[in-house]
Design a protein around this motif. Structure first.
Motif, PDB file in Angstrom:
ATOM      1  N   ASN A  30      35.563  29.600  43.330  1.00 53.75           N
ATOM      2  CA  ASN A  30      34.285  29.928  43.961  1.00 53.75           C
ATOM      3  C   ASN A  30      33.845  31.336  43.570  1.00 53.75           C
ATOM      4  OD1 ASN A  30      36.398  31.090  45.411  1.00 53.75           O
ATOM      5  ND2 ASN A  30      35.173  31.272  47.262  1.00 53.75           N
ATOM      6  N   ASP A  31      34.646  32.000  42.736  1.00 48.19           N
ATOM      7  CA  ASP A  31      34.338  33.381  42.351  1.00 48.19           C
ATOM      8  C   ASP A  31      33.376  33.381  41.165  1.00 48.19           C
ATOM      9  OD1 ASP A  31      34.552  35.938  40.908  1.00 48.19           O
ATOM     10  OD2 ASP A  31      36.031  36.397  42.453  1.00 48.19           O
ATOM     11  N   CYS A  32      32.215  33.976  41.393  1.00 46.72           N
ATOM     12  CA  CYS A  32      31.159  33.953  40.383  1.00 46.72           C
ATOM     13  C   CYS A  32      31.619  34.566  39.052  1.00 46.72           C
ATOM     14  CB  CYS A  32      29.961  34.698  40.958  1.00 46.72           C
ATOM     15  SG  CYS A  32      28.593  34.764  39.849  1.00 46.72           S
ATOM     16  N   ARG A  33      32.386  35.658  39.137  1.00 43.20           N
ATOM     17  CA  ARG A  33      32.836  36.314  37.899  1.00 43.20           C
ATOM     18  C   ARG A  33      33.684  35.375  37.060  1.00 43.20           C
ATOM     19  NH1 ARG A  33      34.517  41.364  41.449  1.00 43.20           N
ATOM     20  NH2 ARG A  33      34.885  39.570  42.748  1.00 43.20           N
TER      21      ARG A  33
ATOM     22  N   GLY B 173      25.947  35.778  48.204  1.00 45.41           N
ATOM     23  CA  GLY B 173      27.353  36.197  48.252  1.00 45.41           C
ATOM     24  C   GLY B 173      28.172  34.925  48.279  1.00 45.41           C
ATOM     25  N   ASN B 174      29.338  34.968  48.928  1.00 47.18           N
ATOM     26  CA  ASN B 174      30.075  33.724  49.127  1.00 47.18           C
ATOM     27  C   ASN B 174      29.273  32.774  49.989  1.00 47.18           C
ATOM     28  OD1 ASN B 174      32.463  32.692  48.146  1.00 47.18           O
ATOM     29  ND2 ASN B 174      33.581  34.477  48.923  1.00 47.18           N
ATOM     30  N   GLY B 175      28.658  33.352  51.057  1.00 45.73           N
ATOM     31  CA  GLY B 175      27.610  32.649  51.791  1.00 45.73           C
ATOM     32  C   GLY B 175      26.293  33.063  51.144  1.00 45.73           C
TER      33      GLY B 175
ATOM     34  N   PHE C  79      26.562  47.221  40.542  1.00 42.10           N
ATOM     35  CA  PHE C  79      27.538  48.146  41.135  1.00 42.10           C
ATOM     36  C   PHE C  79      26.855  49.161  42.052  1.00 42.10           C
ATOM     37  CE2 PHE C  79      29.636  47.298  36.827  1.00 42.10           C
ATOM     38  CZ  PHE C  79      30.287  46.174  37.310  1.00 42.10           C
TER      39      PHE C  79
ATOM     40  N   ASN D  87      25.182  41.995  41.509  1.00 40.73           N
ATOM     41  CA  ASN D  87      26.041  42.275  40.354  1.00 40.73           C
ATOM     42  C   ASN D  87      25.949  41.335  39.166  1.00 40.73           C
ATOM     43  OD1 ASN D  87      27.648  44.575  41.410  1.00 40.73           O
ATOM     44  ND2 ASN D  87      28.172  43.069  42.981  1.00 40.73           N
ATOM     45  N   SER D  88      25.588  40.073  39.407  1.00 43.61           N
ATOM     46  CA  SER D  88      25.731  39.107  38.316  1.00 43.61           C
ATOM     47  C   SER D  88      24.464  39.000  37.463  1.00 43.61           C
ATOM     48  CB  SER D  88      26.111  37.733  38.861  1.00 43.61           C
ATOM     49  OG  SER D  88      26.342  36.873  37.774  1.00 43.61           O
TER      50      SER D  88
ATOM     51  N   GLY E 112      26.901  40.040  46.941  1.00 39.30           N
ATOM     52  CA  GLY E 112      27.826  40.280  45.826  1.00 39.30           C
ATOM     53  C   GLY E 112      27.325  39.728  44.496  1.00 39.30           C
ATOM     54  N   ILE E 113      26.810  38.501  44.493  1.00 32.66           N
ATOM     55  CA  ILE E 113      26.309  37.899  43.248  1.00 32.66           C
ATOM     56  C   ILE E 113      24.936  38.483  42.905  1.00 32.66           C
ATOM     57  CG2 ILE E 113      25.593  35.742  42.149  1.00 32.66           C
ATOM     58  CD1 ILE E 113      27.628  34.283  43.988  1.00 32.66           C
TER      59      ILE E 113
HETATM   60  P1  ADP Z   1      30.578  37.504  51.291  1.00 29.58           P
HETATM   61  O1  ADP Z   1      29.578  36.416  51.562  1.00 29.58           O
HETATM   62  O2  ADP Z   1      32.000  37.054  51.451  1.00 29.58           O
HETATM   63  O3  ADP Z   1      30.248  38.834  51.949  1.00 29.58           O
HETATM   64  P2  ADP Z   1      29.991  38.941  48.830  1.00 29.58           P
HETATM   65  O4  ADP Z   1      28.605  39.369  49.152  1.00 29.58           O
HETATM   66  O5  ADP Z   1      31.065  39.970  48.784  1.00 29.58           O
HETATM   67  O6  ADP Z   1      30.456  37.715  49.717  1.00 29.58           O
HETATM   68  O7  ADP Z   1      29.921  38.204  47.398  1.00 29.58           O
HETATM   69  C1  ADP Z   1      31.019  37.563  46.844  1.00 29.58           C
HETATM   70  C2  ADP Z   1      30.593  37.000  45.480  1.00 29.58           C
HETATM   71  O8  ADP Z   1      30.061  38.081  44.681  1.00 29.58           O
HETATM   72  C3  ADP Z   1      31.716  36.369  44.676  1.00 29.58           C
HETATM   73  O9  ADP Z   1      31.272  35.132  44.113  1.00 29.58           O
HETATM   74  C4  ADP Z   1      31.961  37.370  43.577  1.00 29.58           C
HETATM   75  O10 ADP Z   1      32.414  36.739  42.392  1.00 29.58           O
HETATM   76  C5  ADP Z   1      30.597  37.955  43.374  1.00 29.58           C
HETATM   77  N1  ADP Z   1      30.692  39.270  42.726  1.00 29.58           N
HETATM   78  C6  ADP Z   1      31.204  40.404  43.242  1.00 29.58           C
HETATM   79  N2  ADP Z   1      31.194  41.388  42.308  1.00 29.58           N
HETATM   80  C7  ADP Z   1      30.683  40.851  41.175  1.00 29.58           C
HETATM   81  C8  ADP Z   1      30.415  41.329  39.875  1.00 29.58           C
HETATM   82  N3  ADP Z   1      30.703  42.576  39.528  1.00 29.58           N
HETATM   83  N4  ADP Z   1      29.863  40.484  38.980  1.00 29.58           N
HETATM   84  C9  ADP Z   1      29.572  39.222  39.332  1.00 29.58           C
HETATM   85  N5  ADP Z   1      29.800  38.692  40.537  1.00 29.58           N
HETATM   86  C10 ADP Z   1      30.338  39.486  41.460  1.00 29.58           C
END
Ligand code: ADP
Length: 395
Positions: free
Chosen positions: A280-283, A209-211, A362, A333-334, A329-330
């Motif tokens: 820092n946003d993967c998308r 994720g972000n972490g 998703f 989804n990624s 999150g990554i």
């Molecule tokens: P946190 O550590 O803040 O809980 P998350 O688990 O929500 O973080 O993950 C955040 C990361 O997930 C971001 O880099 C975001 O770009 C990425 N992310 C969320 N949705 C998607 C997606 N649909 N496709 C690619 N990356 C995604």
């Protein structure tokens, strides 16, 4: 809806997230978050049956307590008080004191507070939230669920740093590991997917994720993890540097940067953001990389390379690997990032299945590798459900 609702609370220094969860189905009946506590623009929003409400909090009030009063009001007005069985609190640091979820009494609260030496930003904020919840729900069991607890099974050779024993004895400097609730959850879900008992399941869980952190799970127990004394260690993250040569700190200090400035460089200005000089946003990075942005391309390459190197190193403590499990999150989804990581692991025979990789996102779980490849899975994490279930088990 079952009769077993648990209020899950994640209290930060200036925020409070909550979810009233059905501990059996994992459905959140009410959920919400407050932010900017301690400031004039403190506010709170929540959802009941999909309908969102927002409220500005009173200037100058105790916002944690005010938030808790709102939560009590929501539970009462929705006639859910009778069903509420327990309150579960996410607590970042349990040190070596807590290796499992624990019923909170005055002594436990004191121990959580004392661990602020190790988690100065988080534990004091949890204590504020726990106190407010105890006042709001005096007759309910309050349970602390620790991010570090799952990793307390690591052997000494995994959790010690190669530094003088004195530093461990005097200050507790060792690897603690974080994201434990997530690694626990997805390793259990992977065991279900594999149709195996958790105690007989060996997986590498990859929370991106972000972490971001990885965990080597052997026979259902954490035997190594990439975060360390703090969540700065290990993988490259959204804005955190992960592993670096510790001498860089001394070097920067001699260049005139203060401790706070160095900290800020490594925690807030590094990682995907620092390398890409973009986001820092993967998308955003994937889109920019596709359009030829060199910084974004390098950031993603480094990210995938480092995850793959950690995965390879975690084959060492596992005598057998049943699956790599992506989450966060990554990880959930990624597709491109997962594919890049599996490509880096080609020496072990990993191969992404393009169609399966595209389908697992998703919130959808599933295998993302070809039949010929060793197994990699995507499993969405659900830390709140773990907190609800562990709190319920103590109620
Ligand atoms: P946190 O550590 O803040 O809980 P998350 O688990 O929500 O973080 O993950 C955040 C990361 O997930 C971001 O880099 C975001 O770009 C990425 N992310 C969320 N949705 C998607 C997606 N649909 N496709 C690619 N990356 C995604």
């Amino acid at each position: 809806m079952s009769d077993a609702l648990v209020l899950v609370i994640n209290s930060g220094s200036s925020s409070l997230k909550f979810a009233l969860m059905d501990a059996q189905t994992g459905d959140a009946v009410i959920s919400g978050a407050g932010e900017c506590f301690g400031r004039d623009d403190a506010r709170m929003s929540w959802k009941v049956d999909g309908e969102k409400t927002e409220k500005t909090l009173s200037a100058g009030s105790n916002h944690h307590q005010e938030a808790m009063d709102i939560i009590v009001g929501l539970i009462e007005s929705n006639q859910l008080s009778d069903k509420l069985q327990a309150v579960g609190h996410r607590v970042v640091h349990g040190g070596e004191t807590f290796s499992q979820a624990t019923l909170i009494d005055d002594a436990v609260l004191g121990q959580i507070d004392a661990l602020k030496a190790l988690a100065p930003l988080h534990n004091p904020a949890h204590v504020v939230g726990i106190k407010a919840a105890r006042q709001a729900f005096p007759s309910l069991p309050q349970v602390a669920v620790f991010d570090t607890a799952f990793h307390q099974t690591m052997p000494e050779k995994a959790y010690h740093y190669a530094i003088s024993r004195q530093l461990y004895n005097d200050y507790g400097i060792r690897r603690y590991g974080f994201h434990g609730t997530s690694h626990y959850f997805v390793s259990r879900e992977a065991a279900k997917w594999l149709n195996q008992a958790p105690e007989q399941t060996n997986v590498i869980t990859v929370h991106l994720g972000n972490g971001a952190s990885l965990c080597a799970v052997k026979d259902g127990q954490s035997v190594d993890t990439s975060m360390g004394f703090t969540p700065l260690a290990g993988l490259m993250m959204g804005t955190r540097c992960g592993d670096i040569d510790p001498s860089i700190l001394e070097f920067l200090s001699k260049k005139g940067l203060s401790t706070d400035e160095i900290h800020h460089e490594l925690i807030d200005k590094a990682g995907l953001l620092g390398v890409s000089e973009l986001t820092n946003d993967c998308r955003g990075l994937v889109d920019a990389a596709e359009q030829g942005h060199k910084g974004a391309q390098l950031a993603l390459e480094m990210f995938a390379y480092r995850v793959a190197k950690y995965i390879a190193s975690y084959m060492v403590p596992l005598s057998r690997l049943d699956a790599i499990v992506f989450t966060g999150g990554i990880g959930e989804n990624s597709l491109p990032v997962r594919e890049m990581i599996l490509k880096e692991l080609a020496i072990f025979g990993y191969q992404a299945d393009a169609e399966a990789n595209a389908a697992a996102r998703f919130g959808a779980a599933g295998q993302i590798t070809t039949q010929a490849s060793p197994l990699a899975l995507v499993i969405p994490t659900n830390e709140e459900l773990v907190i609800a279930q562990q709190a319920m088990a103590m109620a």
